[in-house]
Design an enzyme around this catalytic site. Sequence first.
Site, short mmCIF file in Angstrom:
data_model
loop_
_atom_site.label_atom_id
_atom_site.label_comp_id
_atom_site.label_asym_id
_atom_site.label_seq_id
_atom_site.Cartn_x
_atom_site.Cartn_y
_atom_site.Cartn_z
N HIS A 294 88.41 -5.30 35.77
CA HIS A 294 87.74 -4.03 36.10
C HIS A 294 86.28 -4.03 35.63
O HIS A 294 85.96 -4.46 34.53
CB HIS A 294 88.51 -2.82 35.56
CG HIS A 294 88.65 -2.72 34.07
ND1 HIS A 294 87.71 -2.10 33.28
CD2 HIS A 294 89.65 -3.10 33.24
CE1 HIS A 294 88.11 -2.11 32.02
NE2 HIS A 294 89.28 -2.72 31.96
N ASP A 306 86.31 -5.75 27.16
CA ASP A 306 87.06 -4.83 28.01
C ASP A 306 86.12 -4.17 29.02
O ASP A 306 85.60 -3.10 28.75
CB ASP A 306 87.75 -3.78 27.15
CG ASP A 306 88.69 -2.88 27.93
OD1 ASP A 306 89.10 -3.27 29.04
OD2 ASP A 306 89.02 -1.79 27.43
N GLU A 340 89.17 1.55 36.25
CA GLU A 340 90.47 1.32 35.59
C GLU A 340 90.63 2.21 34.36
O GLU A 340 91.71 2.70 34.08
CB GLU A 340 90.59 -0.16 35.18
CG GLU A 340 91.95 -0.55 34.62
CD GLU A 340 92.09 -0.35 33.12
OE1 GLU A 340 93.22 -0.41 32.61
OE2 GLU A 340 91.06 -0.13 32.44
N GLU A 341 89.53 2.43 33.65
CA GLU A 341 89.63 3.08 32.34
C GLU A 341 90.08 4.53 32.39
O GLU A 341 90.84 4.98 31.54
CB GLU A 341 88.28 2.99 31.60
CG GLU A 341 87.88 1.59 31.18
CD GLU A 341 88.76 1.01 30.09
OE1 GLU A 341 89.77 1.63 29.74
OE2 GLU A 341 88.45 -0.09 29.60
N ASP A 368 92.58 -8.74 31.88
CA ASP A 368 92.15 -7.50 31.23
C ASP A 368 92.76 -7.41 29.83
O ASP A 368 93.32 -6.40 29.45
CB ASP A 368 92.55 -6.28 32.07
CG ASP A 368 92.00 -4.98 31.50
OD1 ASP A 368 91.05 -5.03 30.69
OD2 ASP A 368 92.54 -3.90 31.85
N HIS A 438 87.57 -0.32 23.23
CA HIS A 438 87.09 1.06 23.40
C HIS A 438 86.18 1.54 22.27
O HIS A 438 86.01 2.75 22.07
CB HIS A 438 88.27 2.04 23.54
CG HIS A 438 89.11 1.82 24.75
ND1 HIS A 438 90.24 2.59 25.02
CD2 HIS A 438 89.00 0.94 25.77
CE1 HIS A 438 90.78 2.17 26.15
NE2 HIS A 438 90.05 1.16 26.61
#
Length: 478
Positions: A294, A306, A340-341, A368, A438
């Site tokens: 992503h 990520d 995606e997130e 991912d 994140h």
Amino acid sequence: MKRTSLLLITGLFLISCQVEKKKTSTTLTGLSNEEKVDSTQIKQIFNAALTEGKSYEWLRDLTQNIGSRLSGSEGATKSVIWGEQLMKEVGLDSVWLQPVMVPHWVRGEKEVANYEFNGEKINVPICALGGSIATPKEGITAELIEVKSLEEAKKLGDKAKGMIVFFNGAFDNTLINTFKAYGGCVGQRYGGAATVGKFGAKAVIVRSMTNGIDDYPHTGSMGYGEIPESEYIPTAAISSRAAENLSKHLKKNPNLKFYFKQSCETLPDAPSHNVVGEIKGSEFPDKIMVIGGHLDSWDLGDGAHDDGTGIVQSLEVAYLLKKNNIKPKNTIRIVFFMNEENGLRGATEYARLAKENDELHIGALESDAGGHTPRGFSIDANDKNRALLQSWKKLLAPYGLHDITAGGGGADIGPLKDDHVTLVGYRPDSQRYFDYHHAATDTFDKVNKRELELGSASMASIVYLMDKYLYNNETLKP
């Protein structure tokens, strides 16, 4: 005496070499002629990745010159342009943009949080969770009630009214695979507000989803479920060290009051794109294998692990196939999925269009899980195809790919699932991933060049094998 010792050591060394040579010979003779061809090809793929790989510099460009790429943001728009141009530079047969409307949530000014304990003001590292509403302009101050899970929160009832509910469920650090630990407690992050908002809670704060103890809050998606907007409450994550300290202080002073302020908001959906490129299959051009990750990322760091690593590894699969003059039988399609997130809109739209256009996907591979040392692959497929992929372990194990097991393929390829599509998730070592996931620490300097390139080669190798053998193992006919 010294001469005798030297002769003995020399003799033992020669015996050891002969044993090792015999082991190697046995290993090679244990392969069929076709497997020897595959073994040689896989070695060439790894050699090319480790000496002529492009993924690391691509990642440097993405993270240093664009940075964070939250859906709807300027960074996301720039990354689409970047992805399209890069695919063209690699020389894919065709490249196009696939329009999709995505959520547009913005963080606003930096969040603040604090509380008083024993006369001292303690500042707390905090960040709003994606999708949350803001606090009032003056912030929120209230007493806390601590829970360790959603199940515990569901039993609060009226006890939650007017309170800030503090979800302090930590990772189970006895689990070797940290993704399993994450799965065991991430529900409190996503569903905490929906669970206690209906009880009249004033707000939610959540312990960050990491197995480490640090001062960095980790953001991520949250949702309000089916509760009415009147019951929406602000939701934020605090760092794991702050959660540890807050829990200790609460035990000593159950009546302490916590303050936080955030100014996030959800704007109207924004236009964006999946970036798609492909190498046309030489024998079965209508049969498609997707490789992707992503393109979007959270806004605190640069989205390096990520999922910048997954993006550049996916494209490097195509680069390595071309570099090694491998002409795939089936069409190899590289997809940089958007959103995606915090919505999965890109994956959903890709699958919808695939169905609408009557496309036949026979396989998909997703990266991912970060750019750390390769460990293997998880397989979501029918029994026949899962057994086929697991039979390749003897070809892949020399490169550290020992874990080829049943499991999920990935969020972005998940919507393609059916009985005839083999979904595969690339699985690197998980021990460091949630240090960065994140958080503001997810930056380019956390990615090791060699580990990243080993991952690209691992992915290219299994794609090479899937392209060569998978369709012949399918019940579908060309």
